[in-house]
Design a protein around this motif. Structure first.
Motif, PDB file in Angstrom:
ATOM      1  N   ARG A  72      -3.672  -2.336   7.386  1.00  0.00           N
ATOM      2  CA  ARG A  72      -2.499  -3.041   7.910  1.00  0.00           C
ATOM      3  C   ARG A  72      -1.952  -3.993   6.859  1.00  0.00           C
ATOM      4  O   ARG A  72      -2.709  -4.735   6.229  1.00  0.00           O
ATOM      5  N   VAL A  73      -0.648  -3.962   6.668  1.00  0.00           N
ATOM      6  CA  VAL A  73       0.033  -4.979   5.861  1.00  0.00           C
ATOM      7  C   VAL A  73       1.165  -5.524   6.729  1.00  0.00           C
ATOM      8  O   VAL A  73       1.539  -4.900   7.710  1.00  0.00           O
ATOM      9  N   MET A  74       1.698  -6.683   6.385  1.00  0.00           N
ATOM     10  CA  MET A  74       2.746  -7.226   7.242  1.00  0.00           C
ATOM     11  C   MET A  74       4.006  -6.370   7.161  1.00  0.00           C
ATOM     12  O   MET A  74       4.727  -6.218   8.139  1.00  0.00           O
ATOM     13  N   CYS A  75       4.278  -5.815   5.975  1.00  0.00           N
ATOM     14  CA  CYS A  75       5.516  -5.068   5.776  1.00  0.00           C
ATOM     15  C   CYS A  75       5.237  -3.943   4.780  1.00  0.00           C
ATOM     16  O   CYS A  75       4.433  -4.123   3.853  1.00  0.00           O
ATOM     17  N   ARG A 115       5.231  -4.701   1.145  1.00  0.00           N
ATOM     18  CA  ARG A 115       4.080  -5.320   0.481  1.00  0.00           C
ATOM     19  C   ARG A 115       3.331  -4.301  -0.384  1.00  0.00           C
ATOM     20  O   ARG A 115       2.590  -4.682  -1.299  1.00  0.00           O
TER      21      ARG A 115
END
Lengths: 588, 142
Positions: free
Chosen positions: B39-42, B45
């Motif tokens: 998982r990354v915020m966006c 990224r």
């Protein structure tokens, strides 16, 4: 700085949701072999009071400085476990959440071995990241104690009044020239037979009387920036005749009265934009005269223009089909209500309802279905595969029960069409950065746990903007959304996330690419005393997306909680040989 | 012979694709257990370095997922993901890796079915390519 991390791993059974397909015991045992892990515990439900207490006790007793929870999804439960860390005096950003339910046990239910292996891999990845987690500081941001409510129908007005009565300033924005929405077009409400216009006019008067509510009609929201507690909103009042152009996106005829933009700040936003009725163009000979929609029938009943000896209503027109599989929920009850009304008012008029399934759930609605049966309304069941046929003077329908085609002469055909998302919903969703579902209805953060919230903090949804619902349900949602919104508005400050970008001044050479790419103006170039330029990040303005860190050519910019090193550790852990193949020597 | 099980790393943005993955779960949609989500915020990224590192560590496939164009929670982060993936594709060609091992897909929070379908479909695509030149798959296939 902490030297050797002491990681505590908590593996949730989630009843049998995880522990059914996944061998949680072997996941826990495996976890204890991972570097840094000093304590492992399984919980029947980690999110229960008992589970949270065990986590807090373990943090204290085992001197844990990292917590890994392997459970459901961070999207719903991370804040809860972060609070538990906080209560145990551990910085909440030292928690790593591993998703072994929604993205593991639930999607590999028939492959328990593969699911267990994947859960072990995911735990290994989580622990690898956890070892590199750093404590982060949150920022306190003042809250603007004002709400923006978008949509001036019954739901928007109810939410606005509720918030205003709690003492908060409310701006109520309606794109039409008058408040009231769909209610203005209805004839009667079920199950009470109230006059909807009377009900809505009373509410409009209450709204207009209230000092705390500013009503902006013929107005649309044209831009939204900012974040919870501090949304910066631009609204534009449309000149006469602009409403339609805006709805169709036709800007080829710019009006003489250019919109006047106005700026406002709001701590919270409630979306109550409602729905509209599907226009059945090209279906069953729809012409708006002899073949009309249920909504057009309401208008005729209201204005007393009903001239028919026999009326045939067709249910599920454009609904529960391949194109639009959902049930609009209100149409069966609406049709039955109108059938009864015709029955009461015009003696001798026969009403036929051609239906697929009569969906009148709940004791009160089921009662009016029974009433209609008793009153002699004819119910004929048809199949999607053999839909009715509307000719000049009659309706032909294959009756499943009789096994024969009936030919019903009639003067009026009424089509029950579903509620659909209103025009402009997608544009508004993009502006607010909130999702809509495949039909254009607004999509809540979680259907059961956060039904009126969006994932974006401080924005809420109520009413048929979310899904077709009965009025009584939507009123409940309006109160609910107002209550949710007031949990923010009643605070002086909100805490902004610690997940922001951070600059390592030694590596920054002041190229300014982060300044160019940031949509929120968070990084700026500033001159140090040495005369060198370097990037600085305003932590309150930063939303933590990490794009600046991705684009930074020197690695000076880091996205906290998703640093290069943390992501690399997860990648490395993801691709290590899995435990099962190590243990058994058996290739996966 | 045991069927080759590719190792696939999926970068998923917090707001759309990760939520879509959760929806696949709450809808109990079943898909291939070959993928591991980071998982990354966006999606913005994700860097060229992340993707190359993932291949270097032995992944047989990398899937970058984000919000549909126009839907990005951070307005334009997903546009950066497009640039990143394009650049990386050129580098994969130089390295002699099949470009089909890397994909960029948009998955909204409402698209659980799409997430599930893509996991299985991409697994099939990578399985057809066989183990990566840099991968651990040769041993796994034995």
């Amino acid at each position: 700085m902490i030297d050797t991390p002491r990681v505590g791993l908590f593996v949730c059974h989630c009843g049998s949701n995880i522990a059914g397909p996944v061998d949680v015991e072997s996941v826990a045992d495996y976890g204890l072999t991972l570097p840094g892990v000093v304590f492992v515990q399984r919980n029947l439900y980690s999110c229960s009071d008992a589970g949270l207490r065990e986590i807090k006790e373990a943090i204290a007793d085992q001197r844990l400085d990292r917590v890994v929870v392997a459970a459901c999804t961070p999207r719903t439960h991370e804040p809860l476990f972060q609070d538990a860390c906080r209560e145990a005096d551990l910085n909440p950003y030292l928690l790593e959440f591993v998703n072994i339910r929604d993205q593991c046990s639930w999607v590999h239910m028939r492959e328990p071995e593969a699911a267990t292996r994947k859960a072990q891999d995911l735990v290994r990845m989580g622990v690898a990241k956890a070892r590199l987690l750093e404590p982060l500081e949150e920022q306190q941001v003042p809250v603007e104690p004002a709400a923006l409510v978008i949509g001036g129908g019954m739901i928007g007005m109810t939410a606005a009044l509720n918030l205003a009565n709690r003492g908060f300033a409310v701006m109520l924005v309606e794109r039409e020239a008058e408040l009231g929405g769909m209610m203005l077009r209805l004839h009667t409400l079920y199950p009470t037979a109230d006059d909807p216009r009377k009900v809505v006019q009373e509410r409009i008067a209450e709204v207009q009387r209230h000092d705390g509510i500013e009503v902006c009609t013929s107005t649309v929201v044209s831009s939204v920036k900012g974040f919870v507690g501090n949304y910066e909103v631009t609204i534009e009042e449309m000149g006469p005749g602009q409403s339609n152009a805006l709805e169709t996106g036709d800007d080829s005829h710019p009006s003489v009265d250019a919109p006047t933009p106005r700026f406002a700040t709001a701590g919270v936003i409630i979306v109550a934009t409602g729905a509209q009725v599907l226009e059945p163009e090209g279906m069953y000979g729809y012409d708006g005269r002899r073949v009309i929609t249920q909504l057009e029938l309401e208008e005729r009943l209201r204005t007393d223009q009903l001239d028919a000896g026999r009326v045939v209503m067709i249910q599920c027109v454009g609904a529960r089909s391949a194109e639009r599989p959902y049930c609009s929920r209100i149409c069966c009850t609406t049709a039955i209500k109108n059938a009864l009304e015709i029955n009461d008012r015009c003696s001798g008029v026969e009403v036929y309802i051609l239906y697929r399934d009569a969906e009148t759930q709940g004791p009160r609605y089921e009662a009016i279905y029974g009433q209609a049966r008793e009153a002699g309304v004819h119910f004929i069941r048809y199949d999607l595969g053999r839909p009715p046929e509307v000719t000049e003077e009659r309706v032909l329908v294959y009756d499943e029960m009789l096994g024969a085609t009936l030919s019903i002469p009639c003067d009026m055909v009424v089509l029950s069409t579903p509620l659909v998302a209103p025009s402009g919903a997608r544009e508004l969703a993009q502006m607010l950065k909130v999702p809509v579902d495949e039909y254009g209805f607004f999509l809540e953060a979680h259907v059961k746990l956060r039904p009126l919230d969006f994932a974006t903090e401080g924005i809420y949804v109520a009413g048929t903007a979310r899904w077709p619902s009965h009025l009584e349900e939507t009123i409940v949602q309006a109160y609910g959304a107002a209550a949710r919104a007031s949990t923010i508005l009643s605070k002086e400050h909100v805490t902004s996330s610690g997940i922001v970008a951070r600059v390592n001044g030694h590596l920054c050479r002041g190229c300014g690419r982060c300044v160019e790419i940031c949509e929120f103006g968070a990084p700026t170039l500033e001159e140090a005393s040495s005369g060198m330029k370097g990037a600085h990040v305003n932590a309150v303005m930063c939303k933590g997306c990490g794009t600046c860190a991705a684009i930074c050519p020197t690695g000076a910019m880091q996205a906290c909680h998703f640093t290069d090193a943390q992501v690399a550790a997860m990648v490395r852990a993801a691709l290590e040989p899995s435990v099962a193949s190590l243990a058994s020597g058996n290739p996966s | 012979m045991v069927e080759f099980q590719p190792q696939i790393v999926v970068f998923a943005c917090n707001w759309c694709s990760y939520a879509g993955a959760d929806l696949a779960g709450s809808s109990r949609m079943q898909y291939a257990p070959t993928t591991r989500v980071i998982r990354v915020m966006c999606s913005g990224r994700v860097t060229v370095g992340f993707i190359l590192d993932t291949f270097r560590r032995g992944a047989d496939g990398v899937l970058v997922t984000g919000c549909h164009p126009g839907d990005c929670h951070y307005i334009s982060g997903n546009e950066n993901a497009v640039v990143t993936v394009r650049k990386t594709v050129r580098l994969l060609q130089l390295l002699g890796l099949e470009v089909e091992r890397l994909r960029l897909e948009w998955i909204s929070a409402a698209e659980g079915a799409r997430f599930a379908r893509l996991m299985t479909e991409f697994t099939g695509q990578v399985r057809d390519l066989g183990p990566s030149l840099l991968g651990n798959g040769a041993e796994r296939e034995a």
